[in-house]
Design an enzyme around this catalytic site. Structure first.
Site, PDB file in Angstrom:
ATOM      1  CG  HIS A   1      -0.256   0.039   2.526  1.00 21.06           C
ATOM      2  ND1 HIS A   1      -0.225  -1.034   3.388  1.00 21.06           N
ATOM      3  CD2 HIS A   1       0.459   1.005   3.131  1.00 21.06           C
ATOM      4  CE1 HIS A   1       0.456  -0.719   4.465  1.00 21.06           C
ATOM      5  NE2 HIS A   1       0.895   0.513   4.325  1.00 21.06           N
TER       6      HIS A   1
HETATM    7  P1  TYD Z   1      -1.970  -2.811   7.508  1.00 16.65           P
HETATM    8  O1  TYD Z   1      -1.487  -1.426   7.623  1.00 16.65           O
HETATM    9  O2  TYD Z   1      -2.729  -3.193   6.282  1.00 16.65           O
HETATM   10  O3  TYD Z   1      -0.749  -3.830   7.696  1.00 16.65           O
HETATM   11  P2  TYD Z   1       0.481  -4.184   6.749  1.00 16.65           P
HETATM   12  O4  TYD Z   1       0.635  -3.104   5.759  1.00 16.65           O
HETATM   13  O5  TYD Z   1       1.623  -4.296   7.680  1.00 16.65           O
HETATM   14  O6  TYD Z   1       0.246  -5.497   6.119  1.00 16.65           O
HETATM   15  O7  TYD Z   1      -2.833  -3.146   8.804  1.00 16.65           O
HETATM   16  C1  TYD Z   1      -3.281  -4.447   9.096  1.00 16.65           C
HETATM   17  C2  TYD Z   1      -4.554  -4.324   9.924  1.00 16.65           C
HETATM   18  O8  TYD Z   1      -4.305  -3.656  11.167  1.00 16.65           O
HETATM   19  C3  TYD Z   1      -5.635  -3.526   9.231  1.00 16.65           C
HETATM   20  O9  TYD Z   1      -6.875  -4.177   9.484  1.00 16.65           O
HETATM   21  C4  TYD Z   1      -5.626  -2.191   9.917  1.00 16.65           C
HETATM   22  C5  TYD Z   1      -5.106  -2.509  11.309  1.00 16.65           C
HETATM   23  N1  TYD Z   1      -4.284  -1.397  11.851  1.00 16.65           N
HETATM   24  C6  TYD Z   1      -4.802  -0.624  12.889  1.00 16.65           C
HETATM   25  O10 TYD Z   1      -5.943  -0.809  13.345  1.00 16.65           O
HETATM   26  N2  TYD Z   1      -4.031   0.383  13.394  1.00 16.65           N
HETATM   27  C7  TYD Z   1      -2.785   0.647  12.930  1.00 16.65           C
HETATM   28  O11 TYD Z   1      -2.100   1.582  13.420  1.00 16.65           O
HETATM   29  C8  TYD Z   1      -2.273  -0.161  11.845  1.00 16.65           C
HETATM   30  C9  TYD Z   1      -0.906   0.088  11.267  1.00 16.65           C
HETATM   31  C10 TYD Z   1      -3.067  -1.178  11.346  1.00 16.65           C
END
Ligand code: TYD
Length: 160
Positions: A76
């Site tokens: 992302h």
């Molecule tokens: P995401 O940012 O998509 O993780 P990555 O890029 O590391 O694979 O986040 C994964 C899940 O966690 C998503 O459902 C959103 C949640 N999340 C939060 O609730 N708070 C946060 O600060 C972060 C970074 C993620």
């Protein structure tokens, strides 16, 4: 050493020109060397202080761990968020992509932090067993700041 000096100059310029809608490239991102207090007897300690060691104020920190071998994270971009990504334990790779060029960084030292500007697609791969990825972020969590598909990302970059 030269890379660290270049990063400090880039960050200084970014601070002066703090416009999140700027068209940052992957060359605005790079590895910063953090402060290290070494004791051959007691081990090492690294400090990160807002406004001193890093180019933004940290509003949120989180960490990724127990990532199964072969699994990828990220995939992302963010619209306004600045981040520092640190391998506080183990190693992993981070690939940054500004829709024109990609650069892959291997993070494997807890005293190195990868500085990532807004508008950059990132993927994290090759997690070693026991790797812990600490992320220091300039904003609180906001799903609206995410660009979740590569198609949307290229469109967003073109419109910048
Ligand atoms: P995401 O940012 O998509 O993780 P990555 O890029 O590391 O694979 O986040 C994964 C899940 O966690 C998503 O459902 C959103 C949640 N999340 C939060 O609730 N708070 C946060 O600060 C972060 C970074 C993620």
């Amino acid at each position: 050493m030269l890379q660290v000096t270049i990063m400090k100059t880039i960050i200084y310029m970014n601070k002066k020109n703090k416009n999140p809608k700027r068209r940052f490239s992957i060359y605005d991102c790079g590895v910063l060397e953090l402060d290290r207090h070494h004791s051959s007897r007691k081990g090492n300690l690294t400090v990160i202080e807002n406004g001193i060691d890093i180019p933004f104020n940290v509003k949120r920190s989180y960490f990724l761990y127990d990532v199964p071998g072969g699994e990828s994270r990220g995939g992302h971009a963010h619209k306004e968020l600045y981040q520092l990504i640190i391998a506080v334990s183990g190693s992993f790779s981070v690939t940054l992509d500004d829709s024109q060029t990609k650069r892959t960084f291997i993070l494997n030292h807890p005293y190195q932090a990868l500085y990532v500007s807004p508008g950059i697609w990132r993927t994290l791969d090759d997690f070693s067993s026991g790797a812990v990825c600490l992320v220091l972020a300039s904003e609180l969590y906001d799903e609206n700041d995410y660009i979740r598909t590569y198609q949307e990302f290229t469109k967003y970059r073109k419109a910048l």
